[in-house]
Scaffold this motif. Structure first.
Motif, mmCIF file in Angstrom:
data_model
loop_
_atom_site.group_PDB
_atom_site.id
_atom_site.type_symbol
_atom_site.label_atom_id
_atom_site.label_comp_id
_atom_site.label_asym_id
_atom_site.label_seq_id
_atom_site.Cartn_x
_atom_site.Cartn_y
_atom_site.Cartn_z
ATOM 1 N N TRP A 86 1.151 -1.181 0.262
ATOM 2 C CA TRP A 86 0.262 0.828 0.216
ATOM 3 C C TRP A 86 0.836 1.080 -0.015
ATOM 4 O O TRP A 86 0.476 2.184 -0.226
ATOM 5 N N THR A 87 2.268 1.020 0.597
ATOM 6 C CA THR A 87 3.129 2.462 0.688
ATOM 7 C C THR A 87 3.953 2.426 -0.881
ATOM 8 O O THR A 87 3.560 4.115 -1.427
ATOM 9 N N ALA A 88 3.596 1.384 -1.815
ATOM 10 C CA ALA A 88 3.732 1.750 -2.464
ATOM 11 C C ALA A 88 2.953 1.865 -3.249
ATOM 12 O O ALA A 88 3.447 2.443 -4.945
ATOM 13 N N VAL A 89 1.759 1.529 -3.619
ATOM 14 C CA VAL A 89 0.607 2.979 -4.667
ATOM 15 C C VAL A 89 0.328 3.817 -4.193
ATOM 16 O O VAL A 89 0.481 4.304 -4.690
ATOM 17 N N GLY A 90 0.679 4.211 -2.939
ATOM 18 C CA GLY A 90 1.178 5.180 -2.758
ATOM 19 C C GLY A 90 1.322 6.719 -2.762
ATOM 20 O O GLY A 90 1.156 7.589 -3.729
ATOM 21 N N VAL A 91 2.805 6.097 -3.019
ATOM 22 C CA VAL A 91 3.944 6.792 -3.951
ATOM 23 C C VAL A 91 4.134 6.356 -5.197
ATOM 24 O O VAL A 91 4.122 8.053 -6.183
ATOM 25 N N ALA A 92 3.041 5.455 -5.545
ATOM 26 C CA ALA A 92 3.077 5.407 -7.261
ATOM 27 C C ALA A 92 2.079 6.380 -7.932
ATOM 28 O O ALA A 92 2.175 7.649 -8.450
ATOM 29 N N ALA A 93 0.977 6.218 -6.897
ATOM 30 C CA ALA A 93 0.321 6.821 -6.796
ATOM 31 C C ALA A 93 -0.037 8.876 -7.348
ATOM 32 O O ALA A 93 -0.021 9.867 -7.903
#
Length: 107
Positions: A86-93
């Protein structure tokens, strides 16, 4: 998530092939010029020959080191994303949003 070693290998091969091509072109130029030039040209030709020899001997070492660093970076990224999806998804977003804002303002 698995590391795509084939794409790393393809990138390494493309880079290596490109550098070898440039070195071969430079070698062909050195060979084609022959010994029919003034002293300044001869000195530049000798410097180019020495640089080509250095590049030819160093290319395999540099290529190997770059591949090792790329594999390590891919492995670390893979582990982080696997452990923190979820951190990775947030950073990508966030990166996507920032890129969108910058692109939108430039138009």
């Amino acid at each position: 998530m698995a590391i795509n070693t084939e794409s790393l290998k393809d990138g390494r091969d493309n880079l290596s092939g490109g550098l070898k091509s440039v070195m071969q072109d430079a070698q062909d130029l050195v060979d084609a010029t022959g010994e029919e030039a003034d002293d300044r040209f001869k000195a530049a030709r000798e410097k180019l020959k020495a640089a080509l020899q250095t590049a030819k001997s160093e290319l395999p070492k540099v290529t190997k080191k770059a591949v090792e660093k790329s594999k390590h970076a891919a492995h670390v990224t893979d582990e982080y994303v696997g452990g923190n999806p979820w951190t990775a998804v947030g950073v990508a977003a966030a990166i996507g949003l920032l890129a969108g804002v910058i692109i939108g303002r430039s138009k």
